[in-house]
Design an enzyme around this catalytic site. Sequence first.
Site, short mmCIF file in Angstrom:
data_model
loop_
_atom_site.label_atom_id
_atom_site.label_comp_id
_atom_site.label_asym_id
_atom_site.label_seq_id
_atom_site.Cartn_x
_atom_site.Cartn_y
_atom_site.Cartn_z
N MET A 100 34.58 41.93 38.70
CA MET A 100 34.07 42.08 37.40
C MET A 100 33.87 40.86 36.33
O MET A 100 32.73 40.80 35.72
CB MET A 100 35.26 42.75 36.43
CG MET A 100 35.66 44.38 36.88
SD MET A 100 36.87 45.17 36.17
CE MET A 100 38.47 44.23 36.46
N THR A 138 39.43 37.47 43.36
CA THR A 138 40.59 37.53 44.51
C THR A 138 40.13 38.48 45.50
O THR A 138 39.40 39.53 45.56
CB THR A 138 41.76 38.33 43.81
OG1 THR A 138 42.17 37.29 42.52
CG2 THR A 138 42.90 38.23 44.87
N GLU A 140 47.21 48.63 36.32
CA GLU A 140 46.86 47.27 36.68
C GLU A 140 47.75 46.08 35.83
O GLU A 140 48.29 45.09 36.52
CB GLU A 140 45.44 46.70 36.49
CG GLU A 140 44.57 47.80 37.55
CD GLU A 140 43.09 47.46 37.40
OE1 GLU A 140 42.67 46.65 36.53
OE2 GLU A 140 42.18 48.50 37.68
N GLY A 147 34.21 36.12 30.75
CA GLY A 147 35.95 36.14 30.57
C GLY A 147 36.32 37.64 30.56
O GLY A 147 35.92 38.43 31.43
N GLY A 161 43.91 39.48 34.62
CA GLY A 161 44.13 41.01 34.22
C GLY A 161 44.03 41.33 32.68
O GLY A 161 44.36 42.23 32.12
#
Length: 384
Positions: free
Chosen positions: A131, A164, A249, A137, A370
């Site tokens: 994403m 990741t 999440e 950001g 996150g």
Amino acid sequence: MQVSAMIPRTIFKPEHEAFRNSVARFLDEEVVPHHERWEEQQYCDREVWRKAGELGMLCMTMPEAYGGLSADRLYSMIMLEEIGRVGATGLGFNLHSDIVANYINNYGSEAQKLRWLPPMASGEIITAIAMTEPGTGSDLQSIKTRAVEDGDDYIVNGSKIFITNGYMSDMAVVAVKTGDASEGAAGVSLLIVEAGMEGFTKGQPLKKVGMKAQDTCELFFNDVRVPKSNLLGEEGQGFVVLMQELAWERLMIAIGAQAAAATCLDYTIDYVKERKAFNKPVFAFQNTRFKLAELKTDVTLGQTYVDRCMELQLTGDLGIDAAAASKYWTTDMLSRVVDECVQLHGGYGYMLEYPIARAYIDQRAMRIYGGSNEIMKDLIARGM
């Protein structure tokens, strides 16, 4: 964990604790002995994914028809807690099992589920979610990666950063702009992009301050031809899809932060009882006991809140603001706990041979990824 004794936990059943014992044994035998080497190479060996898959520790909540165990999310919580217990910050299991797999299971076609979920559960393939972009950001609506229709395909151009599992990924769910690029959230779609597609390349693992064993890299898309059959969900509904899982999440991050804080406090309690200064244990000093009392209270409060959020998650009642609060408070709390624990270790707290020093550099990122904690506070404020 020593710190949990103040308020007994009630959310787990015997079968959950049996699974915890299996996970703990797997991590102690298959992960901890290799983690330092993984930090040097900046990614975990593919073999550890296969071993986790063989033991049923990947995609556990997926239906059995697709290779999962049809387990509840308490199993995912246990995995997060045990990874936090040993400080195995290199493992990207939960992103693979609880984010990517959820998107495919909830929004994918039957063909997509059959193609991807079984090898994900077995550890045969590694997946990522892409994403974030340079310059955007937390602002997903402003992404620039573009997918233009061309017959039965999309042509994808752009880049992603801080991904990741990206370097080792065999497949990535990529957020792109489709249709009218000026539509903001309404123009975001999700595409499944496969390793080996012409024009899809990966940068070398990024040199991070901490979490060095975690595979994190940039992804580049140069006229990548992606079949329309790889569209996940409907075109233009990508933002909606992503929002559906964000509460979970963020709670996942809170669970990991909570476990890390408890573990750091356990390390420190053991250390100050053994370490002597002025001919008596450091624990004997009032300042030490008062600091530990403050930290134990913080960790206990965090555990109680996280467990309650998990109960709400299991019934489908966890709100966006409650999840945001769990993410921001526990990660802030973790930073406070780690900092005080380093101080109580004295000079040894700054030596990487001690777990608390590794935690000091590994855990700082949790306040950023996150969705930054500033974003979390804004989400909470919107509901006021």
